[in-house]
Design a protein around this motif. Structure first.
Motif, short mmCIF file in Angstrom:
data_model
loop_
_atom_site.label_atom_id
_atom_site.label_comp_id
_atom_site.label_asym_id
_atom_site.label_seq_id
_atom_site.Cartn_x
_atom_site.Cartn_y
_atom_site.Cartn_z
N ARG A 102 49.20 29.09 12.42
CA ARG A 102 48.54 30.00 13.37
C ARG A 102 47.33 29.32 13.99
O ARG A 102 47.04 29.48 15.18
CB ARG A 102 48.09 31.28 12.66
CG ARG A 102 49.22 32.27 12.42
CD ARG A 102 48.68 33.65 12.11
NE ARG A 102 47.70 33.63 11.05
CZ ARG A 102 48.01 33.67 9.76
NH1 ARG A 102 49.27 33.72 9.38
NH2 ARG A 102 47.07 33.65 8.85
N ARG A 152 48.35 27.01 16.75
CA ARG A 152 48.67 27.75 17.96
C ARG A 152 47.40 28.15 18.70
O ARG A 152 47.31 28.05 19.92
CB ARG A 152 49.45 29.04 17.61
CG ARG A 152 50.80 28.79 16.99
CD ARG A 152 51.78 28.31 18.07
NE ARG A 152 53.13 28.40 17.56
CZ ARG A 152 54.05 29.24 18.04
NH1 ARG A 152 53.73 30.06 19.04
NH2 ARG A 152 55.26 29.27 17.52
N LEU A 153 46.44 28.64 17.94
CA LEU A 153 45.17 29.04 18.56
C LEU A 153 44.50 27.85 19.24
O LEU A 153 43.92 27.98 20.32
CB LEU A 153 44.22 29.61 17.51
CG LEU A 153 44.31 31.10 17.22
CD1 LEU A 153 43.29 31.48 16.16
CD2 LEU A 153 44.04 31.89 18.50
N ARG A 191 45.50 27.25 22.72
CA ARG A 191 44.96 28.19 23.70
C ARG A 191 43.46 28.01 23.93
O ARG A 191 42.94 28.32 25.00
CB ARG A 191 45.26 29.61 23.23
CG ARG A 191 44.65 30.71 24.05
CD ARG A 191 45.27 32.05 23.72
NE ARG A 191 46.66 32.09 24.10
CZ ARG A 191 47.11 32.79 25.17
NH1 ARG A 191 46.26 33.50 25.90
NH2 ARG A 191 48.38 32.78 25.46
N ARG A 242 43.01 37.57 12.96
CA ARG A 242 44.32 37.54 12.29
C ARG A 242 45.36 38.26 13.13
O ARG A 242 46.48 37.77 13.32
CB ARG A 242 44.18 38.19 10.92
CG ARG A 242 45.46 38.23 10.10
CD ARG A 242 45.82 36.85 9.61
NE ARG A 242 46.94 36.91 8.65
CZ ARG A 242 48.20 36.99 8.99
NH1 ARG A 242 48.54 37.00 10.26
NH2 ARG A 242 49.15 37.04 8.07
N TYR A 276 45.19 38.81 16.34
CA TYR A 276 45.37 38.07 17.59
C TYR A 276 46.31 36.90 17.39
O TYR A 276 47.25 36.70 18.15
CB TYR A 276 44.01 37.58 18.09
CG TYR A 276 44.04 36.94 19.44
CD1 TYR A 276 44.05 37.72 20.59
CD2 TYR A 276 44.05 35.56 19.58
CE1 TYR A 276 44.08 37.12 21.85
CE2 TYR A 276 44.07 34.96 20.83
CZ TYR A 276 44.08 35.75 21.97
OH TYR A 276 44.10 35.17 23.20
N SER A 277 46.07 36.11 16.35
CA SER A 277 46.88 34.91 16.17
C SER A 277 48.30 35.29 15.76
O SER A 277 49.24 34.57 16.04
CB SER A 277 46.25 33.98 15.14
OG SER A 277 46.20 34.58 13.87
N GLU A 294 50.08 36.46 18.96
CA GLU A 294 50.37 35.30 19.79
C GLU A 294 51.67 34.62 19.37
O GLU A 294 52.43 34.15 20.19
CB GLU A 294 49.25 34.26 19.66
CG GLU A 294 47.96 34.62 20.34
CD GLU A 294 48.09 34.66 21.85
OE1 GLU A 294 48.47 33.63 22.41
OE2 GLU A 294 47.83 35.72 22.45
#
Lengths: 174, 174
Positions: A13, A16-17, A20, B65, B67-68, B71
């Motif tokens: 995760r 991925r963040l 962005r 948490r 948000y990710s 996503e």
DNA sequence: AGTCGATGATTTGGTGGCTAACCATCCGGA
DNA sequence: TCCGGATGGTTAGCCACCAAATCATCGACT
């Protein structure tokens, strides 16, 4: 029924963040999270250990500070502001800590000989007895906690933690 | 008037204590204290930074948490128990966090399609907007915090922290 | 001597976290 | 079918800590 998909890890995760948010420094954030988590766990374990003797971190810190001072400086006593500083709590919190410690008969407040705004704080014999009973066990625990680290690793750890400290002002700014 | 004696440092007091308590491992204790202090400072700075956006560590962790996850997993939502686990708080605390987040219009609770004991938690557009506005700044701060450490030092630090973690069970025991 | 800023301690009100006890729902076995 | 343990979430009550406002005293300066 569908099979559950493979679990997505925190690390994934985070990656991925990072895509962005280009500002995200993944090794830095990972290290920061690791530090915050261990802090939390260690802090909880510390509290739980002290709670067996009816103490909190704050109460314990005050008592040990008084004990080690009276050992080395002949019981001159300390004032609440000094205790607050060395225990890293606010003065308001120190007032509360001393209130309950006094109620439990572990410290006494005595008039400051020169300044009537303050007073000096002293351990009672009961507190001395409590500490002398619990400190060997407590220190044994801390030694066990740190036993996985060699002397050299401890030095390195303190050094790295100090480096993180130097980053704190930058973290706080504007 | 007598001149004030030279100040006695924490290290010196610790050495005195070590004489009296043979169980005291001074490098271990020193390292432990350093860790607890930095933890405290970092935690406070973190809280202060998040407070500017009306968040606490717990509230922030929950939002990020969610948000990710949305996503990467298409907004399937999470249940409170999962959030509690990944945020390292108790379920009771999670109830409180979600209550205030919902009251602030940052999350919504929706019925779980399969199990009426639970519900799923979802970010609102307002929360997305909040996060997207604050995360670049936040990540920039964390990067600044960690900038004094090289990549290699970060690896070493995480490794040493992990070693301390392995000592935690021994710390806790009886 | 009188006044005023600095320095202490305290009070008040609030936050975030916890545990323990509770109720609701689910699910597997008798 | 139904009962009981497992697994959810919530409630109630507690504790540690903080910031801001308040009150007392000190000490220096006029």
């Amino acid at each position: 029924m569908s099979v559950s998909p493979p679990p997505i890890t925190r690390f994934e995760r985070l990656q991925r963040l990072a895509k962005r948010f280009p500002q995200l420094d993944s090794s830095g954030l990972e290290t920061c999270i690791t530090l915050l988590r261990l802090s939390n766990d260690l802090s909880d374990a510390y509290d739980a250990s002290l709670a067996r003797h009816g103490l909190s971190k704050g109460r314990f810190t005050v008592l040990v500070r008084l004990y080690s001072t009276s050992e080395t400086e002949g019981g001159r006593g300390l004032i609440p502001a000094e205790l607050a500083e060395s225990s890293c709590v606010s003065r308001a919190t120190m007032t509360g800590l001393l209130d309950t410690l006094e109620k439990d008969g572990l410290i006494s407040r005595e008039d400051h000989p020169e300044d009537r705004r303050m007073y000096t704080v002293h351990l009672t014999p009961k507190a001395r007895q409590l500490l002398e009973g619990m400190l060997p066990e407590h220190y044994r625990r801390v030694a066990a906690l740190m036993s996985p680290l060699s002397e050299q690793e401890r030095d390195t750890l303190r050094e790295l933690l100090a480096k993180v400290s130097t980053g704190l002002p930058a973290f706080r700014e504007p």
